[in-house]
Design a protein around this motif. Structure first.
Motif, short mmCIF file in Angstrom:
data_model
loop_
_atom_site.label_atom_id
_atom_site.label_comp_id
_atom_site.label_asym_id
_atom_site.label_seq_id
_atom_site.Cartn_x
_atom_site.Cartn_y
_atom_site.Cartn_z
N VAL A 1 0.89 -1.23 -0.02
CA VAL A 1 -0.08 0.00 0.04
C VAL A 1 0.73 1.29 0.02
CG1 VAL A 1 -1.91 1.34 1.22
CG2 VAL A 1 -1.78 -1.16 1.15
N PHE A 2 1.85 1.29 0.73
CA PHE A 2 2.71 2.33 0.72
C PHE A 2 3.60 2.76 -0.88
CE2 PHE A 2 7.41 3.53 0.85
CZ PHE A 2 7.17 4.77 1.82
N LEU A 3 3.81 1.71 -1.47
CA LEU A 3 4.08 1.78 -2.98
C LEU A 3 3.03 2.39 -3.75
CD1 LEU A 3 6.35 -1.30 -3.39
CD2 LEU A 3 7.26 0.87 -2.65
N ILE A 4 2.06 2.06 -3.30
CA ILE A 4 0.79 2.61 -4.08
C ILE A 4 0.66 4.16 -3.89
CG2 ILE A 4 -1.60 2.41 -4.40
CD1 ILE A 4 -1.76 -0.39 -3.95
N SER A 5 0.84 4.55 -2.50
CA SER A 5 0.73 5.80 -2.07
C SER A 5 1.80 6.73 -2.75
CB SER A 5 0.78 5.99 -0.47
OG SER A 5 -0.25 5.17 0.06
N ARG A 6 2.94 6.17 -2.79
CA ARG A 6 4.07 6.84 -3.73
C ARG A 6 3.65 7.04 -5.09
NH1 ARG A 6 8.50 9.06 -2.29
NH2 ARG A 6 10.09 7.90 -3.47
N LYS A 7 3.09 6.00 -5.63
CA LYS A 7 2.65 6.39 -7.03
C LYS A 7 1.73 7.55 -7.10
CE LYS A 7 3.46 1.67 -8.56
NZ LYS A 7 2.76 0.53 -9.27
N THR B 1 -3.57 5.50 3.96
CA THR B 1 -4.85 5.33 3.54
C THR B 1 -5.21 5.74 2.27
OG1 THR B 1 -5.54 5.95 5.81
CG2 THR B 1 -7.23 6.54 4.01
N VAL B 2 -4.15 6.87 1.68
CA VAL B 2 -4.11 7.30 0.28
C VAL B 2 -4.14 5.97 -0.78
CG1 VAL B 2 -2.98 8.42 -1.50
CG2 VAL B 2 -3.04 9.46 0.72
N ASP C 1 -6.71 2.09 -4.22
CA ASP C 1 -6.51 0.42 -4.43
C ASP C 1 -7.82 -0.05 -4.31
OD1 ASP C 1 -5.12 -1.70 -5.75
OD2 ASP C 1 -5.19 -2.78 -3.40
N GLY C 2 -8.71 0.71 -3.68
CA GLY C 2 -10.38 0.30 -3.24
C GLY C 2 -10.23 -0.87 -2.09
N ASP C 3 -9.28 -1.06 -1.35
CA ASP C 3 -9.19 -1.58 -0.20
C ASP C 3 -9.89 -1.29 0.98
OD1 ASP C 3 -7.46 -3.24 -1.62
OD2 ASP C 3 -5.92 -2.19 -1.02
N MET C 4 -10.11 -2.07 1.89
CA MET C 4 -10.87 -1.44 3.24
C MET C 4 -10.03 -0.64 4.13
SD MET C 4 -12.60 -4.14 6.02
CE MET C 4 -13.42 -3.29 7.58
N ALA C 5 -10.66 0.25 4.61
CA ALA C 5 -9.61 1.16 5.44
C ALA C 5 -10.35 1.33 6.79
CB ALA C 5 -9.51 2.73 4.85
N LEU D 1 -15.58 -12.07 6.66
CA LEU D 1 -14.97 -13.56 6.05
C LEU D 1 -16.29 -13.98 5.05
CD1 LEU D 1 -13.40 -15.25 8.94
CD2 LEU D 1 -12.25 -14.21 7.02
N SER D 2 -17.37 -13.71 5.35
CA SER D 2 -18.55 -14.19 4.65
C SER D 2 -18.71 -13.26 3.26
CB SER D 2 -19.76 -14.07 5.38
OG SER D 2 -20.18 -12.88 5.54
N GLN D 3 -18.23 -12.07 3.24
CA GLN D 3 -17.97 -11.27 2.17
C GLN D 3 -17.38 -11.76 0.77
OE1 GLN D 3 -20.72 -8.55 3.43
NE2 GLN D 3 -19.24 -7.62 2.00
N ARG D 4 -17.91 -11.59 -0.26
CA ARG D 4 -17.19 -12.26 -1.43
C ARG D 4 -16.06 -11.08 -1.77
NH1 ARG D 4 -20.91 -14.32 -6.15
NH2 ARG D 4 -18.66 -14.91 -6.89
N MET D 5 -14.91 -11.23 -1.76
CA MET D 5 -13.96 -10.32 -2.24
C MET D 5 -12.49 -11.15 -2.84
SD MET D 5 -12.47 -8.84 1.55
CE MET D 5 -14.23 -8.35 1.90
N PRO D 6 -11.95 -10.47 -3.55
CA PRO D 6 -10.54 -11.07 -4.01
C PRO D 6 -9.46 -11.17 -2.95
CG PRO D 6 -11.00 -9.12 -5.28
CD PRO D 6 -12.20 -9.13 -4.30
N LEU D 7 -8.57 -12.20 -3.11
CA LEU D 7 -7.70 -12.61 -1.89
C LEU D 7 -6.97 -11.42 -1.47
CD1 LEU D 7 -6.63 -14.82 0.04
CD2 LEU D 7 -4.76 -15.20 -2.16
N MET D 8 -6.72 -10.64 -2.23
CA MET D 8 -5.57 -9.43 -1.99
C MET D 8 -6.41 -8.62 -1.22
SD MET D 8 -2.82 -8.34 -1.48
CE MET D 8 -1.62 -9.23 -2.80
N LYS D 9 -7.66 -8.17 -1.28
CA LYS D 9 -8.21 -7.25 -0.71
C LYS D 9 -8.97 -7.99 0.79
CE LYS D 9 -10.35 -4.78 -4.79
NZ LYS D 9 -9.38 -3.60 -4.40
N ARG D 10 -9.09 -9.13 0.75
CA ARG D 10 -9.41 -9.76 2.21
C ARG D 10 -8.28 -9.94 3.01
NH1 ARG D 10 -13.49 -12.86 3.13
NH2 ARG D 10 -14.04 -13.66 0.83
#
Length: 491
Positions: free
Chosen positions: A30-36, A206-207, A212-216, A300-309
């Protein structure tokens, strides 16, 4: 028996290291995404707010929950009344749960602005049932807005806050929006600098999460909520002391979107006394750990990609990880005595742990400086020492979160103590939990000195860096406690 104890200590140690490794790698991603995002300067969301043109502006209710905030309540109301927005479409509700002179100050200031034509009201409850969550629920029942902008008592929003944030809600699925937070007293001491850096790091990361559309996990102040979203979720829940995080989790699991506007910054005030800091962090740890376990089944019951989980697990249980670091502190003495790191697992586990701490510390310190806006001229030796002290202060925080987690485990959810900001501190009655935390600091400091002694007696130095750093971190908070005690005696 000693062999079994040694095996259990090693297993717990390696499990915490593995958990820490996963957290560090995810945060680094996530840090590298924030850098971008930083390199691009403006994300798509920032472009949309800059170029946004709104033909029809919705009605907004500005909610100001306060409780015994005499030092800051007047400037809060002044700042709220200075918000720019189309005439007749904003109302301000001062939600007053105070039991001291704050109420009269708020009433005078509210009456003054109302006489100037501002739509502002003072809302007073007969009791503090539900604390801040109950106060907010009472407020929204008397509001008329389609959106709620919320500011805690120590916040000062910029005048264009609503003009920049409300246009983002053109997306009907955007349920809530968080903005940046700055700290006007961040340079008052190393304690406030630490807090500003820690919060700055969280904002910087958080940026990347938002991009990336991840949970915060977001703050409950300097934010905007869509009324339809709040109503659909049943509002703030008083069963947890981190009602803002709880509502944010429920919104994201309900498939509501969130947005993060780092460039819209409200100024706030940090606690300057160590007693206020430790009590605040115990409460945060208790609430965050409770919220994490409360919502884990739903996650855990939510449907989401592995990385987002994985990011969801990382965010929801980061407080559990911090509390588990205190378990490592407790294990350091028996491990030093019982384990001589003959096994490759333990040897590499210890090396991996310190390598991960170094990687996390450098990434965290860089993100913290960027997020908090510390852009002064670099001084290599001073910066290295301050970075080490910055890392060391997370160890007392691990103790506060450990206590909070234990209290949450035993069902202590509603023990809420307001955090005094600035130099105010707890002037009259210090909550009893402060004594428990302070005693634990002293015991942990002496415990780590004993562990250092054992490491020299046994010639086993693998965990010596950890115990030395524990002494530095806990030594700082004990020193600040003594200064605070002497300051109280002089007044």
């Amino acid at each position: 028996m000693l062999a079994l104890l040694s095996w259990v200590c090693q297993l717990v140690f390696l499990l915490v290291v593995a958990y820490f490794a996963l957290y560090v790698l995810l945060e680094l991603r996530v840090f590298l995404i924030s850098r971008k995002v930083e390199r691009r300067k403006l994300t798509e969301l920032a472009h949309s707010t800059t170029d946004a043109h709104t033909d029809v502006w919705p009605r907004v209710s500005v909610l100001l929950p306060i409780c015994n905030e005499s030092e800051v309540v007047e400037r809060l109301i002044d700042a709220a009344c200075s918000l720019r927005y189309p005439a007749g479409l904003v109302e301000i509700l001062v939600l007053d749960d105070s039991t001291d002179g704050t109420t009269e100050l708020a009433r005078v200031k509210t009456d003054y602005h109302a006489a100037q034509g501002v739509d502002i009201r003072l809302v007073k409850r007969s009791d503090r049932r539900g604390y801040k969550a109950g106060n907010l629920m009472n407020g929204i029942q008397q509001s008329r807005g389609e959106f709620f902008a919320i500011f805690d008592a120590d916040f000062v929003p910029p005048a264009d806050f609503l003009l920049k944030s409300i246009p983002c809600f053109k997306d009907a699925k955007l349920g809530f929006l968080q903005t940046g937070i700055g700290y006007e007293n961040r340079d008052a001491s190393f304690l406030t600098r630490f807090q500003a850096m820690e919060m700055g790091h969280q904002q910087y990361v958080t940026v990347g999460l938002s991009e990336d559309g991840d949970m915060a996990s977001l703050s409950g102040s300097s934010c905007v909520w869509r009324k339809v979203c709040v109503d659909a979720l049943g509002g703030w829940n008083a069963s947890t002391v981190t009602e803002d995080v709880d509502l944010g989790y429920r919104a994201q699991f309900g498939e509501w979107k969130y947005a993060y506007l780092r460039d819209v910054v409200s100024m706030s005030v940090l606690p300057e006394t160590i007693s206020a800091f430790r009590i605040q962090r115990e409460r945060w740890g208790r609430g965050l750990i409770h919220s994490g376990f409360k919502h884990v089944k739903q996650m855990l019951s939510q449907r989401m990609p592995l990385m987002k989980r994985m990011h969801a697990v990382s965010v929801m249980f980061s407080s559990v990880l911090l509390a588990s670091i205190y378990v490592l502190i407790l294990l350091s003495l028996p491990i030093t005595y019982l384990v001589h790191f003959d096994s490759a697992f333990m040897r590499w586990g210890a090396l991996a742990f310190f390598g991960l701490v170094l990687l996390w510390g450098l990434e965290n310190a860089f993100g913290a400086r960027k997020g908090a806006g510390f852009d002064g001229k670099p001084n290599v030796l001073k910066d290295l020492w301050n970075t080490y002290r910055y890392i060391a202060l997370f160890l007392p925080m691990a103790w506060y979160y450990f206590v909070g987690g234990v209290r949450a485990l035993f069902g202590v959810y509603g023990d809420f103590h307001r955090t005094p900001k600035g130099r105010e501190g707890y002037r009259a009655v210090v909550p009893r939990i402060n004594t428990v935390l302070l005693a634990g600091e002293a015991i942990t400091f002496l415990y780590s000195i004993a562990a250092i002694g054992v490491s020299f007696l046994e010639g086993n130095y693998f965990l010596l860096p950890l115990n030395v750093t524990v002494c530095v971190g806990f030594g700082m908070v004990l020193y600040w406690s003594s200064l605070e005690k002497w300051a109280h005696r002089r007044t």
